[in-house]
Design a protein around this motif. Structure first.
Motif, PDB file in Angstrom:
ATOM      1  N   UNK A 210       0.844  -1.190   0.000  1.00 54.85           N
ATOM      2  CA  UNK A 210       0.000   0.000   0.000  1.00 54.85           C
ATOM      3  C   UNK A 210       0.882   1.243   0.000  1.00 54.85           C
ATOM      4  N   UNK A 228       9.160  11.123   2.280  1.00 53.56           N
ATOM      5  CA  UNK A 228       9.260  11.121   3.740  1.00 53.56           C
ATOM      6  C   UNK A 228      10.584  11.684   4.265  1.00 53.56           C
ATOM      7  N   UNK A 276      14.139   7.000   8.760  1.00 54.55           N
ATOM      8  CA  UNK A 276      13.714   8.388   8.949  1.00 54.55           C
ATOM      9  C   UNK A 276      14.147   8.952  10.295  1.00 54.55           C
ATOM     10  N   UNK A 277      14.265   8.089  11.307  1.00 55.84           N
ATOM     11  CA  UNK A 277      14.683   8.609  12.619  1.00 55.84           C
ATOM     12  C   UNK A 277      16.115   9.129  12.556  1.00 55.84           C
ATOM     13  N   UNK A 348       4.775   7.067  -0.951  1.00 55.91           N
ATOM     14  CA  UNK A 348       5.221   6.895   0.420  1.00 55.91           C
ATOM     15  C   UNK A 348       4.516   5.697   1.054  1.00 55.91           C
ATOM     16  N   UNK A 350       4.081   3.488   4.996  1.00 54.94           N
ATOM     17  CA  UNK A 350       4.413   3.144   6.380  1.00 54.94           C
ATOM     18  C   UNK A 350       3.814   1.779   6.633  1.00 54.94           C
ATOM     19  N   UNK A 352       3.665  -0.076   9.572  1.00 55.76           N
ATOM     20  CA  UNK A 352       3.794  -0.266  11.016  1.00 55.76           C
ATOM     21  C   UNK A 352       5.173   0.099  11.514  1.00 55.76           C
ATOM     22  N   UNK A 353       5.692  -0.702  12.433  1.00 58.32           N
ATOM     23  CA  UNK A 353       6.994  -0.417  13.034  1.00 58.32           C
ATOM     24  C   UNK A 353       7.911  -1.605  12.802  1.00 58.32           C
ATOM     25  N   UNK A 357      11.696   0.036  17.688  1.00 59.17           N
ATOM     26  CA  UNK A 357      11.326   1.369  18.141  1.00 59.17           C
ATOM     27  C   UNK A 357      11.206   2.390  17.031  1.00 59.17           C
ATOM     28  N   UNK A 358      11.205   1.919  15.783  1.00 58.21           N
ATOM     29  CA  UNK A 358      11.162   2.858  14.661  1.00 58.21           C
ATOM     30  C   UNK A 358       9.989   2.545  13.737  1.00 58.21           C
ATOM     31  N   UNK A 359       9.524   3.566  13.034  1.00 61.56           N
ATOM     32  CA  UNK A 359       8.521   3.341  11.992  1.00 61.56           C
ATOM     33  C   UNK A 359       9.185   2.613  10.829  1.00 61.56           C
TER      34      UNK A 359
ATOM     35  N   UNK B 117       7.364  16.812   5.429  1.00 59.95           N
ATOM     36  CA  UNK B 117       6.618  16.179   4.339  1.00 59.95           C
ATOM     37  C   UNK B 117       5.172  16.637   4.231  1.00 59.95           C
ATOM     38  N   UNK B 193       4.864  10.853  13.192  1.00 66.17           N
ATOM     39  CA  UNK B 193       6.313  10.831  13.014  1.00 66.17           C
ATOM     40  C   UNK B 193       6.985  11.995  13.748  1.00 66.17           C
ATOM     41  N   UNK B 200      12.196  11.577  20.972  1.00 65.37           N
ATOM     42  CA  UNK B 200      13.408  10.762  20.858  1.00 65.37           C
ATOM     43  C   UNK B 200      14.174  10.709  22.176  1.00 65.37           C
ATOM     44  N   UNK B 204       9.866   5.341  22.536  1.00 65.27           N
ATOM     45  CA  UNK B 204      10.150   4.700  21.251  1.00 65.27           C
ATOM     46  C   UNK B 204       8.857   4.088  20.732  1.00 65.27           C
ATOM     47  N   UNK B 205       8.798   3.928  19.436  1.00 67.00           N
ATOM     48  CA  UNK B 205       7.595   3.380  18.799  1.00 67.00           C
ATOM     49  C   UNK B 205       7.496   1.895  19.150  1.00 67.00           C
ATOM     50  N   UNK B 208       2.754   0.506  15.394  1.00 71.95           N
ATOM     51  CA  UNK B 208       1.913   1.523  14.764  1.00 71.95           C
ATOM     52  C   UNK B 208       1.061   0.863  13.705  1.00 71.95           C
ATOM     53  N   UNK B 210      -1.514   1.742  10.264  1.00 73.87           N
ATOM     54  CA  UNK B 210      -2.216   2.604   9.321  1.00 73.87           C
ATOM     55  C   UNK B 210      -3.590   2.018   9.027  1.00 73.87           C
TER      56      UNK B 210
END
Lengths: 420, 420
Positions: A210, A228, A276-277, A348, A350, A352-353, A357-359, B117, B193, B200, B204-205, B208, B210
């Motif tokens: 997606x 992003x 991105x982090x 773009x 996303x 989930x993660x 700890x990051x997207x 973005x 984001x 930070x 932490x994530x 997540x 969508x």
């Protein structure tokens, strides 16, 4: 143009609504050239035409891409499925559901002919674009399952492995790729899901992706969107209005290869995870140096406006190039790549993660071109070796698909010329 | 209302734009009651008000939900982050970027204050809704890291394990949950984001999600949408207009528990994987029997229109109930659950494919209620045991969050009453 609402008609019984029948085709074949069509959010984009819709069509807001594996070895069954897919694609892009919920053939005891979740939604600019992957012509075990190995274009040779590639085989490749773009993601998802449903027992979903926001413009009517990293993306993209450039860089020309691809184009997909982090912790000046453009306007660092031509010879006070040697702008620029250009159509994402700890976010890159080995491959080879951006990205999936020309009339179907 | 465009002003240097400064707050506090606000696709929804926006706000089209783990034990640092988050949320929901790309403080050598973005995009109906999870009050190791264990409401007790639960711990729970809803997913993703960026080193994530299409209406101004089973979902949902019912079922009332939650609500999230390929092979009649409604109109099988009251006593010619004993409609109906109602606010999702040839798709269920142990828990207990739909679904993630009341004024901040 609204999907026919069975709702009020069907009532509690939910059956027995007459199908649109013969009138349907007329709705979908009135425009032979979808190139310059700009649909509003609800409008329908013609399915039939000289080119497949969804390539130079002004990029819609949302994407659902799906790569299928063909799980039958039966050529006739595959061709029949492609015929069924074509009819469904013509119907769905026109904003019409099968809409009889199992009543075609008369019985509510059959599974519905449409999954139903797009009922009541408009066409939403839906386009469905099909492409055939290298493995359809000869599979991983070397088999020519469908007797088409001799028809495989040279341009469809596997992409080379690039430095830093971190490809996951499970989400790469595929025998058939279908790109669904629409302004409403529910409509795009519905389309892919119904093709999967129709193909049950003949194809299975290999991977799907997606995309929630376009990162390129394919028409001068559109502003340049942002990826992003927060930068405008695709400023120098090929545009629908540049007919001569499209013939030179996008559309397969007579003599390029087998006739069945003349008028078509080759699609490269690359899922590019963005860290991105890490990016977000980088100073603005460093981000701009890496990209070669400023973040606000999107102008080259030697200019003031987005569409200003970059001056690669310009030096700063210390005698260093203003646009760095390893900047993305310089390395990807046509002037630095023998004039190679592509039509980009990325989104773009996303997902989930990542459990750390990051997207799990990035760019689902898609480019259409006349010959990927003369366009995508040399550009990506340079980028993979030198691009300063590599510290912040990782290519995790790759796909290559031969997308034939459009279907000029409603008695034609996907794959007809290939399997003729 | 357009995000301020730094673009033209910044030029190649991309710095040195004056911040909006003191004028900013005035933009965001003009409406104390967001409940009945209906925003068009580009409009801004007031952030400040008696209730948090994003609960009864007419459900926007897209979702990005994020559960965070707090990774600091420093209470002051957490409170300071919540203050920073509040300021950022007020700004972003008003459609304004920090917009100076690192120039706050004056230096392009700092990371940008906004990831960029969403620059140029309108507010898009963005709402940000915060909730605090059970583990914030006492973590998995039993520690009261922030000295708030005594303030944990009884209603925030962990949910029980339900029959058939297939929860994945890595995508369940969380110390803080933030629901971002908007009409443009780029705006929702951007908001989450940037909160992650601001947090930070403190958060932490954890996971997540969508969501691409809403599955519920929270206002009578909205039509009932469809879930990925193709059925209308949330026909009997609580609506913003039903003030008395909202006080009874949605909003925490004085005396229900600790004061800091009075006027708030509890959010339950459940990621429900739907086995859509299996569903798509089921006959229409079976689908309708399982749901208890017809697929087209969404009427109960004893009625003709969507909003007709179901007649649970009605029998067919063979003496069997028309609405089956194990149908979803019957088991979830308030009349069968001591009157328990919730405000549902779920979204459809597709997370690529599952590696087994199927789409990884389903419903990200969200419900808000006054006390989950009196509303969600008894209903879900019945469903988990008896619902005929269980053959086609699997609960893979679960979350529970205490969402405080809104911030009445711009000098207030998220978590102030909890940490007071």
């Amino acid at each position: 143009m609204q999907r026919r609402k069975v709702l009020g008609l069907a009532g509690a019984g939910a059956a027995g609504v007459a199908a649109a029948g013969a009138g349907a085709l007329a709705l979908t074949r009135h425009d032979p050239e979808p190139v310059a069509t700009s649909a509003d959010a609800g409008g329908a984009i013609p399915f039939y035409g000289r080119r497949q819709a969804g390539i130079v069509t002004p990029a819609q807001d949302r994407l659902h891409f799906c790569a299928f594996d063909v799980i039958t070895d039966d050529r006739a069954a595959l061709v029949e499925m492609l015929q069924d897919w074509t009819a469904a694609a013509a119907r769905m892009t026109a904003g019409r559901d099968a809409g009889t919920f199992g009543a075609v053939g008369g019985s509510p005891e059959a599974p519905p002919d449409d999954t139903g979740e797009a009922l009541g939604l408009p066409a939403s600019g839906l386009t469905l674009t099909i492409g055939f992957g290298p493995t359809l012509f000869r599979d991983a075990r070397g088999r020519d399952r469908f007797g088409i190995a001799a028809r495989r274009p040279a341009a469809l040779a596997d992409l080379p492995k690039f430095p830093r590639d971190a490809l996951e085989p499970a989400i790469s490749g595929g025998d058939i790729g279908v790109q669904a773009c629409a302004h409403d993601p529910q409509v795009a998802v519905h389309a892919i899901r119904n093709l999967a449903r129709i193909g049950m027992g003949k194809v299975s979903v290999r991977w799907s992706q997606l995309g929630f926001g376009r990162t390129s413009s394919t028409s001068r009517s559109q502003a340049t969107p942002r990826n992003l990293f927060g930068f405008k993306d695709g400023t120098r993209n090929l545009k629908a209005e540049d007919a001569a450039l499209l013939d030179e860089h996008l559309w397969v020309q007579p003599g390029d290869g087998p006739d069945w691809m003349t008028g078509g184009s080759y699609l490269v997909t690359r899922k590019i995870r963005m860290l991105i982090e890490t990016w977000d912790r980088s100073p603005l000046s460093e981000q701009q140096t890496i990209i070669g453009r400023d973040k606000g306007e999107g102008a080259p660092l030697t200019g003031a406006r987005e569409h200003d031509e970059p001056d690669f010879a310009a030096q700063d006070g210390a005698g260093l190039p203003v646009i760095a040697a390893d900047s993305h702008l310089r390395l990807a620029h046509p002037d630095q790549n023998g004039g190679a250009r592509m039509l980009r159509r990325g989104y773009n994402f996303v997902d989930g993660s990542d459990g750390l700890g990051r997207l799990n976010a990035g760019l689902f890159f898609m480019s259409y071109q006349r010959d990927p080995h003369k366009q995508f491959v040399p550009v990506q080879s340079r980028l993979a070796k030198q691009d300063a951006l590599n510290e912040y990205i990782r290519h995790v999936s790759s796909g290559l698909f031969a997308c034939p020309p459009g279907l000029p009339a409603a008695d034609d179907h996907w794959g007809r010329a290939l399997f003729a």
